[in-house]
Design an enzyme around this catalytic site. Sequence first.
Site, PDB file in Angstrom:
ATOM      1  N   PRO A  66     -40.860 -96.809   0.810  1.00  0.00           N
ATOM      2  CA  PRO A  66     -39.425 -96.734   1.133  1.00  0.00           C
ATOM      3  C   PRO A  66     -38.573 -97.101  -0.088  1.00  0.00           C
ATOM      4  CG  PRO A  66     -40.631 -97.976   2.805  1.00  0.00           C
ATOM      5  CD  PRO A  66     -41.580 -97.721   1.678  1.00  0.00           C
ATOM      6  N   GLU A  67     -37.553 -96.297  -0.334  1.00  0.00           N
ATOM      7  CA  GLU A  67     -36.638 -96.537  -1.452  1.00  0.00           C
ATOM      8  C   GLU A  67     -35.317 -97.052  -0.874  1.00  0.00           C
ATOM      9  OE1 GLU A  67     -36.672 -93.169  -4.207  1.00  0.00           O
ATOM     10  OE2 GLU A  67     -38.624 -92.556  -3.434  1.00  0.00           O
ATOM     11  N   ARG A  81     -33.252 -96.645 -26.079  1.00  0.00           N
ATOM     12  CA  ARG A  81     -34.701 -96.687 -25.852  1.00  0.00           C
ATOM     13  C   ARG A  81     -35.332 -95.330 -26.145  1.00  0.00           C
ATOM     14  NH1 ARG A  81     -35.880-100.767 -21.854  1.00  0.00           N
ATOM     15  NH2 ARG A  81     -38.014 -99.983 -21.860  1.00  0.00           N
TER      16      ARG A  81
END
Length: 285
Positions: free
Chosen positions: A2-3, A153
């Site tokens: 689940p997000e 990055r």
Amino acid sequence: MPELPEVETIKEDLRGLVVGSTIERAEVLDSSLVEQPSTEEFVRRLGGAGITGARRRAKHLIVELDTGDSLVFQLKIGGHLLLVPPVEEPETALMLILYLDGERRLFLRDETGFTRARLLDAGELGERLSSLGPEPLEEGFQADYLPRKIGSRRAQIKPLLLDQKVISGIGNIYVDEILYDARLHPRRKANTLSEGEWDALYDAIRANLAAGVEHRGTTVRLFRDVLDRPGEHQNHLRVFEKQGQPCPGCEGQVVREKVSGRPSHFCPECQAEDGSGEDGQLELR
Ligand SMILES: [Zn+2]
């Protein structure tokens, strides 16, 4: 697993259905559930506690108790919290039963067995949540955050968005949809994104997660809400597990490849790896 939208859905259900109830007794049926404290202490401290609130932070579901403790769940892909009644009593894969006043019970079942729970006091909870990145649907999350945080990055954008220390709540389903909307290849290096691409990414994060919440989560396989109902956002996915199907935005086809160890779904036409797609700009810093 689940997000953000799925945990948000369960949290809203708990607010409507069980906040205000008292846990008369807790029964742990699978002791691998309890990470902290000991199972005995977990059960003892839950007994008689009143449920005063429910909230979500990143993918953590937090049940607030009148004892000052918080019951924190990390639901994994098969983790279901089910309220009985009205839901019929589940019989398999049970991990925890909370016996509530009024003859109701809250079951936690997980056929994969990977869901974990902790009972934390305020200090422990603060510590546990302290390293999490911002909540993408809150007002404080602004378009300049991601380029400031990760813009230099050299890492790939997909694993950076999945890093809960960078940003909270995004997992493997929504990230593929977000990158598709932003026309970014999952392997794009963060330091190659243009200003326009960062803006598109910001908009895509907000729009996809808000839509997921609106549709009460995505049920690709197992997700269910507290009343055992599936979500509806799976009907709105464009690329996740759509490999071999036509891209909704061009003549091309959605593909599936591993990126940073995760199965990833994207359109190689709309999401060019070198950033030279229709709307992309190649910009090396
Ligand atoms: Zn396409």
